[in-house]
Scaffold this active site. Structure first.
Site, PDB file in Angstrom:
ATOM      1  N   CYS A 182      73.619   6.506 123.631  1.00 26.19           N
ATOM      2  CA  CYS A 182      74.372   7.118 122.555  1.00 26.19           C
ATOM      3  C   CYS A 182      73.900   8.560 122.491  1.00 26.19           C
ATOM      4  O   CYS A 182      72.942   8.932 123.156  1.00 26.19           O
ATOM      5  CB  CYS A 182      74.054   6.445 121.223  1.00 26.19           C
ATOM      6  SG  CYS A 182      74.317   4.668 121.262  1.00 26.19           S
ATOM      7  N   ASN A 187      69.380   5.790 119.359  1.00 23.99           N
ATOM      8  CA  ASN A 187      69.903   5.623 120.717  1.00 23.99           C
ATOM      9  C   ASN A 187      68.935   4.720 121.449  1.00 23.99           C
ATOM     10  O   ASN A 187      67.784   5.089 121.667  1.00 23.99           O
ATOM     11  CB  ASN A 187      69.988   7.004 121.400  1.00 23.99           C
ATOM     12  CG  ASN A 187      70.217   6.899 122.902  1.00 23.99           C
ATOM     13  OD1 ASN A 187      70.802   5.941 123.367  1.00 23.99           O
ATOM     14  ND2 ASN A 187      69.764   7.885 123.644  1.00 23.99           N
ATOM     15  N   GLY A 188      69.385   3.512 121.789  1.00 17.13           N
ATOM     16  CA  GLY A 188      68.500   2.590 122.495  1.00 17.13           C
ATOM     17  C   GLY A 188      68.750   1.159 122.069  1.00 17.13           C
ATOM     18  O   GLY A 188      69.808   0.841 121.517  1.00 17.13           O
ATOM     19  N   ARG A 193      77.830  10.805 126.279  1.00 20.04           N
ATOM     20  CA  ARG A 193      76.827   9.743 126.233  1.00 20.04           C
ATOM     21  C   ARG A 193      77.354   8.453 125.604  1.00 20.04           C
ATOM     22  O   ARG A 193      76.671   7.434 125.579  1.00 20.04           O
ATOM     23  CB  ARG A 193      75.603  10.219 125.434  1.00 20.04           C
ATOM     24  CG  ARG A 193      74.965  11.463 125.979  1.00 20.04           C
ATOM     25  CD  ARG A 193      73.754  11.834 125.160  1.00 20.04           C
ATOM     26  NE  ARG A 193      72.777  10.769 125.177  1.00 20.04           N
ATOM     27  CZ  ARG A 193      71.890  10.587 126.139  1.00 20.04           C
ATOM     28  NH1 ARG A 193      71.834  11.422 127.150  1.00 20.04           N
ATOM     29  NH2 ARG A 193      71.049   9.580 126.091  1.00 20.04           N
ATOM     30  N   GLU A 251      82.754   6.094 147.529  1.00 17.35           N
ATOM     31  CA  GLU A 251      82.761   7.038 146.409  1.00 17.35           C
ATOM     32  C   GLU A 251      84.202   7.345 145.976  1.00 17.35           C
ATOM     33  O   GLU A 251      84.495   7.427 144.783  1.00 17.35           O
ATOM     34  CB  GLU A 251      82.001   8.314 146.816  1.00 17.35           C
ATOM     35  CG  GLU A 251      82.015   9.451 145.812  1.00 17.35           C
ATOM     36  CD  GLU A 251      81.394   9.115 144.459  1.00 17.35           C
ATOM     37  OE1 GLU A 251      80.797   8.045 144.296  1.00 17.35           O
ATOM     38  OE2 GLU A 251      81.563   9.933 143.534  1.00 17.35           O
ATOM     39  N   HIS A 289      88.001  -8.019 159.073  1.00 19.99           N
ATOM     40  CA  HIS A 289      87.271  -9.217 158.659  1.00 19.99           C
ATOM     41  C   HIS A 289      87.658  -9.668 157.248  1.00 19.99           C
ATOM     42  O   HIS A 289      86.881 -10.358 156.588  1.00 19.99           O
ATOM     43  CB  HIS A 289      85.764  -8.964 158.762  1.00 19.99           C
ATOM     44  CG  HIS A 289      85.354  -8.575 160.149  1.00 19.99           C
ATOM     45  ND1 HIS A 289      85.248  -9.499 161.158  1.00 19.99           N
ATOM     46  CD2 HIS A 289      85.102  -7.365 160.698  1.00 19.99           C
ATOM     47  CE1 HIS A 289      84.914  -8.869 162.281  1.00 19.99           C
ATOM     48  NE2 HIS A 289      84.816  -7.576 162.023  1.00 19.99           N
ATOM     49  N   LYS A 310      77.937   8.607 130.196  1.00 19.19           N
ATOM     50  CA  LYS A 310      77.397   9.470 131.246  1.00 19.19           C
ATOM     51  C   LYS A 310      75.997   9.048 131.682  1.00 19.19           C
ATOM     52  O   LYS A 310      75.669   9.095 132.846  1.00 19.19           O
ATOM     53  CB  LYS A 310      77.375  10.916 130.735  1.00 19.19           C
ATOM     54  CG  LYS A 310      76.968  11.934 131.787  1.00 19.19           C
ATOM     55  CD  LYS A 310      78.051  12.105 132.816  1.00 19.19           C
ATOM     56  CE  LYS A 310      77.645  13.003 133.947  1.00 19.19           C
ATOM     57  NZ  LYS A 310      78.495  12.793 135.120  1.00 19.19           N
ATOM     58  N   GLU A 355      87.220   4.367 138.172  1.00 22.17           N
ATOM     59  CA  GLU A 355      86.606   4.670 136.870  1.00 22.17           C
ATOM     60  C   GLU A 355      87.461   5.576 135.994  1.00 22.17           C
ATOM     61  O   GLU A 355      87.433   5.453 134.777  1.00 22.17           O
ATOM     62  CB  GLU A 355      85.182   5.195 137.009  1.00 22.17           C
ATOM     63  CG  GLU A 355      85.055   6.542 137.648  1.00 22.17           C
ATOM     64  CD  GLU A 355      83.606   6.953 137.876  1.00 22.17           C
ATOM     65  OE1 GLU A 355      82.735   6.559 137.105  1.00 22.17           O
ATOM     66  OE2 GLU A 355      83.359   7.689 138.837  1.00 22.17           O
ATOM     67  N   TRP A 366      77.677   4.284 122.030  1.00 20.50           N
ATOM     68  CA  TRP A 366      78.125   3.402 123.114  1.00 20.50           C
ATOM     69  C   TRP A 366      77.498   2.063 122.782  1.00 20.50           C
ATOM     70  O   TRP A 366      76.273   1.892 122.850  1.00 20.50           O
ATOM     71  CB  TRP A 366      77.629   3.929 124.459  1.00 20.50           C
ATOM     72  CG  TRP A 366      78.166   3.196 125.631  1.00 20.50           C
ATOM     73  CD1 TRP A 366      79.337   3.448 126.292  1.00 20.50           C
ATOM     74  CD2 TRP A 366      77.563   2.089 126.317  1.00 20.50           C
ATOM     75  NE1 TRP A 366      79.492   2.567 127.341  1.00 20.50           N
ATOM     76  CE2 TRP A 366      78.416   1.725 127.383  1.00 20.50           C
ATOM     77  CE3 TRP A 366      76.386   1.369 126.156  1.00 20.50           C
ATOM     78  CZ2 TRP A 366      78.147   0.689 128.259  1.00 20.50           C
ATOM     79  CZ3 TRP A 366      76.108   0.323 127.030  1.00 20.50           C
ATOM     80  CH2 TRP A 366      76.988  -0.001 128.067  1.00 20.50           C
ATOM     81  N   LYS A 406      85.631   6.672 142.232  1.00 24.32           N
ATOM     82  CA  LYS A 406      86.226   7.728 141.400  1.00 24.32           C
ATOM     83  C   LYS A 406      87.573   7.270 140.864  1.00 24.32           C
ATOM     84  O   LYS A 406      87.889   7.454 139.701  1.00 24.32           O
ATOM     85  CB  LYS A 406      86.455   9.037 142.183  1.00 24.32           C
ATOM     86  CG  LYS A 406      85.276   9.911 142.482  1.00 24.32           C
ATOM     87  CD  LYS A 406      84.640  10.573 141.300  1.00 24.32           C
ATOM     88  CE  LYS A 406      83.636   9.688 140.634  1.00 24.32           C
ATOM     89  NZ  LYS A 406      82.281   9.694 141.085  1.00 24.32           N
TER      90      LYS A 406
END
Ligand code: F6R
Length: 615
Positions: free
Chosen positions: A2, A101-102, A27, A488, A511, A610, A495, A75, A492
């Protein structure tokens, strides 16, 4: 994961906190809240949603006067994102108010105890438990707020960056940190508190970064008192001068931070080289590396630990380190590594890669590697971050603040640093010829120009995005150095656009994934001129035979793939070893445009944050 902001001083706290929260939304952004002391009591507003929703909530009713306040952007960990679970949280008396935050892992047993003592809980959060524990200790032990916070934190298990104040003593804020970042901006008779320095950078360049297990009582008219939470030992505040400036954290005319950061890549790759790559003189000099070169060249193996995009950068490095320096490399998801009792010895070198420098799993992997005696080297972007401090040595990427949640410039600068390290080690070990070494140095030096050239295809890529924006699935293929680029590219896209995408080594297609191919399936193939060119062309033929749609990343001037592919995105020619630095660019742009066309929140995609400071 957060963002927290606080202010105590002589200015109006409200605009500082609101602007600060907007800068910290990367965040977490599922709910937001603020508590201000208006001179006689606490004014509190909070809501599900973003900081703009909080502004609307504030406008409905609370007064925004006052020069003491705290704010939070969340978050969710414990409790769904809703108004009630949003921070700040009051204690039962209504005197104390906290942001956090945590995670408090043992909150449930503490909550049961507090309920027995008559406490009532309004939210499902661990944070409300913590503020009531502080209140209970304060009452029972008859101690001041700072002491009560300290006793409470000695009873909890978990991670936190907290800020708490008492409306009965509105001249101080108490803060503490373990596992989540906390910076204190020091102005003239004013103090700022934040998860990073961005909320206060226009007010002061002086900051104190609290270390883990430290707390501070920030009182107006007095110097900050920092002490260890466990031992009570006083710590002399260490005030750092920050190099950050306000332009670096604003959009600079771009529609999104992500686009700005994609376009910053030529400049930031140059920043990554600055003073380190002296191509004409044949020199690579990385401050953090020089003294530890023997550790690397004598290592049994290099283990790279990272998550997400940083893990993809690690995969690219596996190729360069093995190819050039002939050192065996293993690339591990930090989240798996930390829990699987890995074999690590004192002869191993562990490289931890992290943009934020705060990723909980990467941090835990570092701790484990250190316990087993390995030498741990960090590659971080955020200066002063926890990982940069926890590692034995390391190199900063110097990409500048990356605000868009989807990582772009962090990725290319991580590869840049790793490439420099691999070249340097190969040179020292003598596993690369002098001419090859010099050629790569010169080519590396021209990468910013090549990246700038690759960006010139933006308009064509936008047209391709229009064609495929409604496809429900994408496949990304690449070989060798460009297999991680395929991973990657797929990450991208998923997300930020929420389209399902998979990255695969091109040869693996036969395969399994080939079964997915039909006329609906766009397949993005990195088909640049390389050792694998002929083989990739065959893979493209196989896809065409099954009516798949090909979007190919090709080397400028390519003709063979151009004939086969439905669409091409050109990049300049570079040695194969350096291609990930340019082939990544069109894939970033493709995802960006698709996401914009789908009206997605590009900079703050749903469910993400983030810096992932929880496991
Ligand atoms: C993807 C992305 C994430 C991060 C991952 C690790 O665009 O940003 O996958 O790469 O969460 O974060 P850091 O590098 O901060 O450790």
């Amino acid at each position: 994961m957060c963002g927290i902001v606080g202010y105590i001083g002589h200015r109006e706290a409200y605009p500082i906190i609101i602007n600060g929260l907007k800068r910290l939304e990367y965040r977490g952004y599922d709910s937001a809240g603020i508590a201000l002391y208006d001179g006689s009591k606490i004014q509190l507003a909070k809501t599900k949603g973003k900081v703009v929703d909080l502004e609307a909530e504030v406008a409905k009713g609370i007064t925004t006067k006052g020069s003491l306040g705290i704010g939070h952007t969340r978050w969710a960990t414990h409790g769904v994102p809703n108004d009630v679970n949003s921070h700040p949280h009051y204690s039962n008396s209504g005197d104390l108010v906290i942001i956090h935050n945590g995670i408090i892992e043992n909150y449930s047993s503490i909550k049961k105890e507090l309920i027995k003592r008559g406490y009532v809980f309004h939210s499902d959060t661990d944070t409300e438990v913590l503020v009531n524990l502080i209140e209970e200790i304060k009452k029972k032990e008859g101690v001041k707020l700072g002491k009560a916070v300290q006793i409470a934190l000695n009873q909890v298990v978990g991670a936190y960056a907290i800020a708490v104040f008492d409306q009965k003593k509105p001249n101080e804020i108490v803060v503490a940190k373990l596992g989540s970042p906390l910076a204190i901006g020091v102005g003239e008779d004013e103090f700022f508190i934040a998860s990073d320095a961005s909320p206060f950078i226009e007010f002061t360049n002086n900051a104190i970064y609290l270390e883990d297990e430290q707390m501070a009582v920030i009182r107006l008219g007095r110097e900050i008192r920092i002490r260890k939470i466990k031992s009570d030992k006083r710590i002399k505040p260490f005030v750092q001068e920050l190099k950050l400036n306000i332009e670096q954290i604003e959009k600079g005319g771009y529609d999104h931070f992500m686009l700005k950061e994609i376009y910053e890549q030529p400049a930031v790759i140059k920043d990554t080289f600055r003073g380190r790559l002296l191509a004409d003189q044949g020199i690579i000099k990385l401050g953090g590396l020089e003294e530890f070169i023997p550790k690397f060249v004598n290592a049994d193996r290099i283990i790279i630990v990272a998550c997400g995009t940083s893990w993809h950068a690690g995969l690219v490095a596996e190729y360069t380190f093995e190819d050039w320096a002939r050192i065996p490399v293993e690339v591990e998801y930090a989240s798996e590594f930390r829990y699987r009792n890995p074999v690590i010895t004192e002869k191993d070198v562990v490289i931890a890669i992290s943009q934020s420098g705060e990723t909980a799993d990467t941090l835990a992997a570092i701790k484990l590697a250190k316990e087993k005696g390995a030498f741990v080297y960090g590659i971080c972007n955020v200066v002063g971050s926890t990982i940069s401090r926890e590692t034995h040595s390391g190199t900063y990427t110097h990409a500048g603040p990356e605000i868009g949640v989807a990582s772009t410039k962090a990725f290319t600068t991580q590869i840049t640093v790793l490439t420099m390290i691999a070249l340097k080690l190969a040179h020292v070990k003598g596993t690369i010829s002098r001419s090859d070494y010099m050629m790569h140095l010169r080519e590396l030096d021209t990468i910013p120009t090549h990246v700038a050239k690759a960006l010139e295809s933006n308009d064509e890529i936008k047209e391709i995005a229009k064609v495929f924006k409604d496809s429900p699935n994408f496949l990304y293929l690449g070989r060798g150095y460009n297999f991680p680029v395929a991973l990657e590219g797929a990450l991208k896209l998923k997300e930020i656009s929420y389209i399902h995408a998979e990255g695969y080594p091109a040869a693996e297609m036969k395969h399994g994934p080939i079964a997915l191919i039909d006329e609906q399936m766009p397949v993005v193939v990195v088909a640049i001129n390389s050792n694998h060119y002929g083989k990739v062309v065959s893979n493209i033929e196989e896809i065409k035979a099954r009516k798949g749609k090909i979007i190919a990343v090709v080397t400028q001037g390519d003709t063979a793939v151009r004939e086969l592919a439905d669409y091409v995105m050109e990049v300049p020619k570079t040695p194969e070893t350096l291609t990930p630095l340019v082939t990544t660019i069109p894939l970033q742009l493709l995802s960006y445009h698709i996401a914009v066309m789908l009206n997605r929140n590009v900079d703050q995609p749903r469910n993400l944050a983030k810096s992932v400071t929880v496991e």
